[in-house]
Every structure is written in C-alpha cells, then in structure tokens.
Design an enzyme around this catalytic site. Structure first.
Site, mmCIF file in Angstrom:
data_model
loop_
_atom_site.group_PDB
_atom_site.id
_atom_site.type_symbol
_atom_site.label_atom_id
_atom_site.label_comp_id
_atom_site.label_asym_id
_atom_site.label_seq_id
_atom_site.Cartn_x
_atom_site.Cartn_y
_atom_site.Cartn_z
ATOM 1 N N LYS B 79 0.859 -1.186 0.000
ATOM 2 C CA LYS B 79 0.000 0.000 0.000
ATOM 3 C C LYS B 79 0.895 1.236 0.000
ATOM 4 O O LYS B 79 1.916 1.258 0.703
ATOM 5 C CB LYS B 79 -0.873 -0.052 1.253
ATOM 6 N N SER B 155 -9.400 0.846 2.897
ATOM 7 C CA SER B 155 -8.611 1.731 2.058
ATOM 8 C C SER B 155 -7.451 1.026 1.345
ATOM 9 O O SER B 155 -6.862 1.598 0.440
ATOM 10 C CB SER B 155 -8.035 2.884 2.894
ATOM 11 N N SER B 179 -9.581 -1.436 7.074
ATOM 12 C CA SER B 179 -9.016 -1.249 5.735
ATOM 13 C C SER B 179 -8.237 -2.437 5.177
ATOM 14 O O SER B 179 -7.809 -2.413 4.027
ATOM 15 C CB SER B 179 -8.126 -0.004 5.706
#
Lengths: 57, 462
Positions: B79, B155, B179
């Site tokens: 990420k 996310s 997330s």
C-alpha cells in the site's frame, strides 16, 4: 436518510473555521459525526476509568 | 482474466528447488501487471528495475549456495503508505506528491525482502487511508477483479485487488477501522489484521496513531501465515509495538478446530446485514462442534467512539495541510477532516475511556468462547460511484457504513483473519475470524481448517 429533512448548516462560530466553499459538505459530515458523538457522550462510565496513554489490548 | 495457480509458497518451493528463477517469476509478475493494471488500477508505482535487480541478486545468492529464505522470489506489493527507498510515499494524496523520496524501506518491507520476497510496486488506496471504497479523487478508483464495475474496497484497495487478480501473490496493507478486512471481503481473499502492537508501523504514513495496524493479504492461509511469520518482531521506532517474541504460525495451520468454542456475534453484528453476509457467517459457524450466539455489549457505542477518535485524530494530524492546501484534498476526505476539527475534545476523551471499558467486555466474552465470528462487511462490493446502500430497512450512505462490523473490533485491537466466502452470489463476502489479543495463531489455525474443508477460499475468474 430523510430527503425532506432540512440541509445541515454550520453555526456562525463553526463557519469561521472553515472556508466558505466547503461549508455545505462539512456541515453534512459534522451532522453525521455529531450523531456518533451523542452516543459517546450518553455512555455511562465510572469516573475512575482512565484512558491508556499507549493502548494495550 | 485468468489467475495463475501459483501461490507464494509454491513459487518459493520451485525457486528453492531451482525449477525456476526469481528473475523469471518477477518478470512474469511485471508482465501481468502491465497487462491488467490498466483496467484494475491497483498500482501507483511499478518498480520494474529495482524488482528485476533484486530478483537477479537473489538468483546469484541461490547459485552460490546461500539460503534464499521462506519467501524466495515471491513478488509482493505494498500500500502506498509504506516507505520504499527512492519513492515518494503518497498515502493516496496529491499533497504529499511533492515531498522527498523515502530514504529507506519501512521495516516490514525490509523483513519481507529479508525472507526472499521481491517488491514490485506501490499500491493505490483511499486518500490518507480515510475510506472503505478505494475511490480516490486523484488516482482513480481501484476496480474489483470479480466485477470491474464494483469497488475493490478500501482503504487498502490496490493491495487487495492485486492479490485477488493474481498480479502478485502477497501484499501489505493497513487497517485502522477495517481497511484490510473490508477489501479482503470485497475481493474474496484472506487478510490478517494482527493484534494492535504486534507489527511495527515504523516507516508507514499514519492515519490514526492509536488505531493503526499493518498486515498482509494472500490468496491462501499458508501464504498469509508465511508472510505474517516473516513480519513479526519488535521495532523501537513504533512506541506502540509490543516487546514480544515472534510466535510462528505456519506450523500451527494443521491443528484443526476440535474443541474450540465459537461465538457468533449477534445484535449489532447482525442488524442490517444482507442475506449473503448472514449466510456466510452461518456457513463458517457450522464447521464448529460448538457454536453459540453471543453479544459483545455496547458495540454500537464502541463503533461510535472509534468513529469520533478517527475523525478527530485524523484532523489533528492533517490540520496544517488542511489550512494550507484544502483545495488539494480529496473532497470526501477534506470535509470529514474539517468536521473532525469541530468535535469537542470532551467527546474524544470520553471515547478513549470507552475504549478501555469495551476492551474489558471483549476479555470477559473470551472467557466463554475461544473464537468470535462476524461479517466483515454488511454487503458485497457496491458499484463504483454508488452513494447509498440498504442496511435492513434503512438507506444509508455507503462510505461510513461499510465498516460498521469491523470498527468495533479494531477499536480494541483484536487480531482478525478475514476469510472469503462465496454465499450464493458470484461475488465474495468476508467473515471475520476474531481471536483474543495475541492469539493470531488461533485465528489462522481456524481459517486454515475452513479452507481445507472448502468452506472458504479465494477463487479465480471465468
């Protein structure tokens, strides 16, 4: 969500802290946040219960 | 799109046996990314030169007789809030794009590389990790590999979608309110959110210091455990990282679930859930000899407290940026951060005390059961751009409500493995397998059993 409900608005004091262009969007988010905050405020906790400085589960 | 059958542990085994080379494996991953990422939008940066150099270096070490590590030659992505040497850490923002490149890899990136894995790129996410859909105003939405019209979930959207699509077998994400578990649910893969404090967050861009966790995604439990084992260990750079020895999990996956008492979380964790979500939990619960319905008291208030802390702490973190460059935020993020600046401090203080109280409720519940089960999301992946969803009789906004079942759990730092279930639809939905603090191994052991029984598992594409 009630489509007939009046659009949320910022109070004059709140509006001073937010650029005018964002008032409408922030007011919507603040209304949702206040809904959650009311649940927190209404929750009964003993006075001696303290938060952890660094949380340990 | 077809998903290559090779999983991380299979790749590592073939490389260790010298049936293939790390360079061949990494090149194939880079080609898959080049072929599919145009439509999926998982990556914000592909590190082709670095990845090939790392793979060739690994091949030379293997040729010299060195031990290549348990993840030898396994391509992975992170990420885009993990520091990667030479790359600007964007955290999904436009504002950070003008910053300096990171000087070194985050410790978790270093640890996967030390285990032999090869970093191939940085992955798309909601701006500053504040979102559950993976729709980013600056870098576009990550698309769900199972239905390109739907969100991947956020996310950690790019990290989950890349693994689901077989672009890489492993990735790293973060989870503050859900997330990791939400995109794992929508993309039909496994995700591990460890106990708060288990893995160091050093070298990652924060969202909410007191709630942030980091963890891996994979397409099977063996890979998830291998990655988790490589990631464990203290790091002094994170004040919340516990001084605990590593507790290897890969060897425990075959232990089964005999004798484990499961609790199916009721009330808050069932209200409003779709038929698919409830059916998924039921399927998992039926695998246990003993499963009872249990209530985690005041989960609604705990979720509210997590909501308030997130908004206020996130706002505090970004206040200077908010004042200097409000026009450069994603509007969905900006308006919530501004709202957070207007929340009274008394609410945040109360929410922090409520956190400690709620953790006590969970501890008491774990005296009666060994594992808790709950939906990861109330619904399957919504459409990109969808504004509302139905929770029971109510039509509610999508963005804040996808995480209603994950938020109370991460609020008190419990370890969770999100497992993918295919409950009647062509779209997956996740179930949270929740263990007591520091018992990740138990959650992984349950997930592995469910996988062996065919109750949960990642799927390919038609």
């Amino acid at each position: 969500m009630n489509p007939d409900a009046p659009a949320p608005a910022l109070t004059p004091a709140e509006a001073e802290a937010v650029p005018p262009a964002y008032h409408a969007g922030v007011a919507v988010q603040l209304a949702a946040l206040r809904e959650q905050a009311r649940l927190v405020e209404a929750f009964p906790l003993p006075d001696e219960l303290e938060p952890a400085a660094v949380f340990v589960p | 799109m077809t998903v290559p059958a090779e999983l991380a542990h299979q790749i590592a085994a073939r490389i260790r046996a010298r049936e293939t080379s790390a360079a061949e494996v990494v090149l194939a991953a880079l080609e898959r990314i080049a072929r599919h990422d145009g439509e999926l939008n998982c990556f914000t940066a592909v590190l082709r030169e670095r990845a090939l150099a790392d793979a060739e270096s690994l091949d030379r070490r293997i040729a010299a007789g060195e031990e290549p590590g348990p993840l030898a030659g396994v391509p992975f992505g992170v990420k885009d809030l993990f520091d990667v040497a030479g790359v600007v850490t964007l955290a999904g923002s436009k504002i950070l794009a003008g910053g300096h490149p990171a000087r070194r890899d985050a410790p978790l990136v270093q640890r996967l590389r030390a285990a032999g894995a090869v970093l191939v790129g940085c992955q798309n996410m909601d701006e500053f990790a504040y979102g559950f859909t993976g729709e980013n105003a600056h870098y576009g939405a990550t698309r769900n590999p199972h239905d390109l019209a739907r969100v991947a979930g956020g996310s950690s959207s790019g990290s989950a979608a890349a693994v689901a699509a077989g672009l890489t077998p492993l990735s790293l994400g973060s989870d503050t309110n859900g997330s990791i578990r939400v995109p794992a649910s929508f993309c039909g893969i496994f995700g591990l959110k460890p106990t708060f404090g288990r893995l160091p967050r050093t070298g990652s861009f924060p969202f909410v210091h007191e709630l942030d966790h980091l963890g891996p995604f994979a397409r099977c439990t063996a890979d998830l455990a291998l990655a988790y084992d490589a990631l464990q260990g203290h790091d002094a750079g994170d004040a919340a990282c516990a001084m605990r020895p590593a507790e290897p999990s890969a060897g425990a996956l075959g232990q089964g679930i005999a004798g484990l008492r499961a609790g199916v979380l009721d009330e808050w964790f069932a209200e409003g859930a779709s038929a698919q979500a409830l059916e998924a939990v039921e399927r998992v619960a039926r695998a246990f000899d003993s499963a009872q319905r249990v209530v985690l008291d005041e989960a609604r208030s705990a979720r509210a407290a997590a909501f308030c802390i997130t908004c206020a702490s996130g706002a505090e973190l970004h206040l200077d940026r908010l004042r200097a460059r409000p026009q450069d935020f994603d509007p969905a993020t900006r308006d919530r951060f501004y709202a957070g600046t207007l929340l009274p401090a008394t609410v945040v203080g109360k929410a922090q005390r409520l956190r400690r109280w709620f953790a006590g409720q969970a501890r008491a519940l774990f005296e009666r059961v060994d594992i808790l089960l709950a939906p990861a999301t109330p619904v399957v992946a919504p459409l990109i751009g969808q504004k509302t969803l139905r929770l029971g009789d109510a039509e509610v906004p999508v963005r804040p409500n996808i995480g209603i079942y994950t938020q109370p759990i991460s609020f008190i730092g419990l370890p969770v493995v999100a497992v993918p279930v295919w409950a009647g639809a062509n779209l997956p939905i996740g179930v949270q397998v929740i263990a007591p603090p520091w018992h990740e191994r138990r959650a992984l052991q349950v997930a592995a059993h469910l996988e062996r029984e065919g109750i949960v598992g990642a799927r390919g594409f038609p």
